[in-house]
Scaffold this motif. Structure first.
Motif, PDB file in Angstrom:
ATOM      1  N   ILE A 153       1.223   4.360   3.270  1.00  0.00           N
ATOM      2  CA  ILE A 153       2.598   4.312   3.768  1.00  0.00           C
ATOM      3  C   ILE A 153       3.170   2.893   3.863  1.00  0.00           C
ATOM      4  O   ILE A 153       4.357   2.735   4.154  1.00  0.00           O
ATOM      5  CB  ILE A 153       2.726   5.029   5.132  1.00  0.00           C
ATOM      6  N   MET A 154       2.326   1.893   3.613  1.00  0.00           N
ATOM      7  CA  MET A 154       2.777   0.500   3.651  1.00  0.00           C
ATOM      8  C   MET A 154       2.198  -0.248   2.461  1.00  0.00           C
ATOM      9  O   MET A 154       1.175   0.156   1.908  1.00  0.00           O
ATOM     10  CB  MET A 154       2.296  -0.194   4.941  1.00  0.00           C
ATOM     11  N   SER A 155       2.830  -1.372   2.136  1.00  0.00           N
ATOM     12  CA  SER A 155       2.263  -2.236   1.103  1.00  0.00           C
ATOM     13  C   SER A 155       1.053  -2.965   1.682  1.00  0.00           C
ATOM     14  O   SER A 155       0.895  -3.063   2.904  1.00  0.00           O
ATOM     15  CB  SER A 155       3.309  -3.250   0.624  1.00  0.00           C
ATOM     16  N   ASP A 156       0.207  -3.484   0.806  1.00  0.00           N
ATOM     17  CA  ASP A 156      -0.942  -4.273   1.276  1.00  0.00           C
ATOM     18  C   ASP A 156      -0.465  -5.456   2.116  1.00  0.00           C
ATOM     19  O   ASP A 156      -1.080  -5.801   3.123  1.00  0.00           O
ATOM     20  CB  ASP A 156      -1.774  -4.776   0.096  1.00  0.00           C
ATOM     21  N   ASP A 157       0.643  -6.081   1.696  1.00  0.00           N
ATOM     22  CA  ASP A 157       1.183  -7.224   2.444  1.00  0.00           C
ATOM     23  C   ASP A 157       1.574  -6.803   3.862  1.00  0.00           C
ATOM     24  O   ASP A 157       1.297  -7.516   4.836  1.00  0.00           O
ATOM     25  CB  ASP A 157       2.406  -7.818   1.735  1.00  0.00           C
ATOM     26  N   GLU A 158       2.206  -5.649   3.986  1.00  0.00           N
ATOM     27  CA  GLU A 158       2.603  -5.168   5.318  1.00  0.00           C
ATOM     28  C   GLU A 158       1.388  -4.865   6.188  1.00  0.00           C
ATOM     29  O   GLU A 158       1.383  -5.190   7.384  1.00  0.00           O
ATOM     30  CB  GLU A 158       3.468  -3.908   5.193  1.00  0.00           C
ATOM     31  N   VAL A 159       0.369  -4.272   5.604  1.00  0.00           N
ATOM     32  CA  VAL A 159      -0.837  -3.954   6.370  1.00  0.00           C
ATOM     33  C   VAL A 159      -1.463  -5.233   6.910  1.00  0.00           C
ATOM     34  O   VAL A 159      -1.798  -5.320   8.109  1.00  0.00           O
ATOM     35  CB  VAL A 159      -1.869  -3.160   5.526  1.00  0.00           C
ATOM     36  N   VAL A 160      -1.581  -6.234   6.051  1.00  0.00           N
ATOM     37  CA  VAL A 160      -2.169  -7.502   6.505  1.00  0.00           C
ATOM     38  C   VAL A 160      -1.292  -8.142   7.583  1.00  0.00           C
ATOM     39  O   VAL A 160      -1.794  -8.652   8.582  1.00  0.00           O
ATOM     40  CB  VAL A 160      -2.393  -8.469   5.310  1.00  0.00           C
ATOM     41  N   GLU A 161       0.014  -8.096   7.390  1.00  0.00           N
ATOM     42  CA  GLU A 161       0.912  -8.678   8.400  1.00  0.00           C
ATOM     43  C   GLU A 161       0.785  -7.993   9.744  1.00  0.00           C
ATOM     44  O   GLU A 161       0.936  -8.622  10.785  1.00  0.00           O
ATOM     45  CB  GLU A 161       2.350  -8.636   7.912  1.00  0.00           C
ATOM     46  N   CYS A 162       0.481  -6.720   9.759  1.00  0.00           N
ATOM     47  CA  CYS A 162       0.260  -6.014  11.015  1.00  0.00           C
ATOM     48  C   CYS A 162      -0.902  -6.630  11.792  1.00  0.00           C
ATOM     49  O   CYS A 162      -0.876  -6.702  13.017  1.00  0.00           O
ATOM     50  CB  CYS A 162      -0.021  -4.527  10.772  1.00  0.00           C
ATOM     51  N   PHE A 163      -1.901  -7.091  11.084  1.00  0.00           N
ATOM     52  CA  PHE A 163      -3.048  -7.716  11.740  1.00  0.00           C
ATOM     53  C   PHE A 163      -2.759  -9.151  12.167  1.00  0.00           C
ATOM     54  O   PHE A 163      -3.307  -9.611  13.151  1.00  0.00           O
ATOM     55  CB  PHE A 163      -4.288  -7.652  10.847  1.00  0.00           C
ATOM     56  N   VAL A 164      -1.894  -9.827  11.420  1.00  0.00           N
ATOM     57  CA  VAL A 164      -1.527 -11.199  11.802  1.00  0.00           C
ATOM     58  C   VAL A 164      -0.777 -11.152  13.117  1.00  0.00           C
ATOM     59  O   VAL A 164      -1.012 -11.914  14.009  1.00  0.00           O
ATOM     60  CB  VAL A 164      -0.693 -11.884  10.693  1.00  0.00           C
TER      61      VAL A 164
END
Length: 164
Positions: A153-164
């Motif tokens: 449901i999200m791009s890889d970039d969005e997933v990583v940003e969620c963790f940042v």
């Protein structure tokens, strides 16, 4: 013991010590004034790099996830670790961006993702974010199926940003 006043004061951005002048100058031009930023400014060596990251997160021009996603992540994290001060300073922004009383109070209580999802009021994206954060906070890890759900449901970039 809980006090009603800060145990360490943030810097006075209008009358800083020489060691804090660069940080005070930055804060005088920063668009958001928060006591926590004035407190962080007491660290001359790490303040500007920290604020650069925070500016990237807070800026809609630099952040890839939506503001409400970011606020949901912050409220979820702070609710789980019972960080009421940080919860409280982010709550009004969440309200302005559409997060209602029932959701905010459920996040404040630190309910499990299962309990939150059972409310039936969260979008799939929000359910995924709630689960990502809970797993990260409670176990310092994420299940493979949760990451695959996030990637659906999200791009890889969005997933990583969620963790940042």
């Amino acid at each position: 013991m809980t006090t009603k006043y800060p145990l360490i004061e943030g810097i006075d951005i209008h009358n800083p010590s020489p060691a804090h002048e660069a940080n005070a100058a930055f804060l005088r031009s920063f668009p958001i004034d928060r006591a926590v930023f004035r407190l962080y400014a007491r660290s001359p060596g790490t303040f500007l790099p920290i604020m650069s990251v925070l500016d990237s997160i807070l800026s809609g021009e630099k952040r890839t996830i939506q503001l409400l996603d970011y606020q949901l992540i912050v409220l979820r994290m702070t609710g789980l670790i019972n960080a009421e001060y940080l919860f409280g300073i982010n709550e009004p922004i969440s309200r302005l961006n559409g997060l209602g009383d029932d959701k905010i109070e459920a996040l404040r209580k630190g309910l499990t993702s299962k309990e939150l999802i059972a409310m039936g009021t969260w979008t799939e994206r929000q359910q995924c974010l709630l689960t990502l954060v809970e797993e990260s906070i409670r176990t310092y890890d994420n299940k493979e199926e949760t990451i695959l759900w996030a990637k659906r449901i999200m791009s890889d970039d969005e997933v990583v940003e969620c963790f940042v």
